[in-house]
Motif scaffolding. Structure first.
Motif, mmCIF file in Angstrom:
data_model
loop_
_atom_site.group_PDB
_atom_site.id
_atom_site.type_symbol
_atom_site.label_atom_id
_atom_site.label_comp_id
_atom_site.label_asym_id
_atom_site.label_seq_id
_atom_site.Cartn_x
_atom_site.Cartn_y
_atom_site.Cartn_z
ATOM 1 N N PHE A 108 0.856 -1.185 0.000
ATOM 2 C CA PHE A 108 0.000 0.000 0.000
ATOM 3 C C PHE A 108 0.890 1.232 0.000
ATOM 4 N N GLY A 109 0.343 2.343 -0.455
ATOM 5 C CA GLY A 109 1.123 3.563 -0.627
ATOM 6 C C GLY A 109 1.183 4.454 0.590
ATOM 7 N N ASP A 110 0.595 4.002 1.692
ATOM 8 C CA ASP A 110 0.683 4.814 2.912
ATOM 9 C C ASP A 110 1.518 4.058 3.942
ATOM 10 N N ASP A 111 1.603 4.593 5.124
ATOM 11 C CA ASP A 111 2.402 3.963 6.174
ATOM 12 C C ASP A 111 1.483 3.414 7.258
ATOM 13 N N ARG A 115 0.177 -3.237 5.400
ATOM 14 C CA ARG A 115 1.337 -2.873 4.582
ATOM 15 C C ARG A 115 1.167 -3.260 3.106
ATOM 16 N N GLY A 116 0.362 -4.307 2.838
ATOM 17 C CA GLY A 116 0.165 -4.736 1.458
ATOM 18 C C GLY A 116 -0.796 -5.900 1.392
#
Length: 159
Positions: A108-111, A115-116
């Motif tokens: 994923f593109g955020d923190d 996470r994915g």
């Protein structure tokens, strides 16, 4: 028909792998929806037919399993250790894809906590869970897995 075949042969330029791929697409007939459905059922997959109300087309739906890769309890590795785990993690995901068990993986593109994801193409949730837990990042505790069943039309691609 001749021109596309000629262009396809010209593009392959003697690459054996590409030649086999082209041959299979041109020479071998594709399987029917019924044949694909039977193969999936025989292998233990859950499937159902969906009739599109507008087009009246029959769409074969298959159950997949989405593994959410979430931040784990052990994220205190050194940069060198984390980089090594990341390399092993990517290798694991690549093997899952090559073996046909994973269709899509990505961060994923955020923190955030998640996470994915990886979408597993397996007949059971237990198999997907077992494969997901083989990930070196999971074994190290850097990631934890949460898996959910997910339905998608067989053979449709992302746009």
């Amino acid at each position: 028909m001749i021109l596309p075949l000629f262009l396809t042969m010209l593009v392959s330029c003697g690459n054996p792998k590409l030649d086999r791929e082209i041959h299979s697409k041109i020479i071998e007939p594709s399987k029917t929806r019924a044949e694909i459905k039977k193969e999936l059922i025989d292998k233990g997959y859950e499937v159902f037919d969906y009739i599109d109300a507008e087009t009246k087309d029959t769409v074969l739906m298959q159950q997949y399993f989405i593994a959410f890769l979430k931040s784990g309890p052990n994220r205190s590795q050194s940069k060198k250790e984390a980089d090594s785990l990341q390399s092993l993690h990517l290798g694991h995901l690549g093997r899952m894809y090559e073996l046909g068990y994973a269709d899509i993986s990505g961060p994923f593109g955020d923190d955030g906590e998640i996470r994915g994801i990886t979408i597993y193409n397996t007949p059971t949730i237990e198999m997907a869970d077992s494969l997901a837990h083989m990930d070196p990042m999971v074994n190290a505790g850097r990631l934890v897995i949460e898996i959910h069943p997910w339905w998608a039309a067989k053979g449709f691609h992302l746009r």
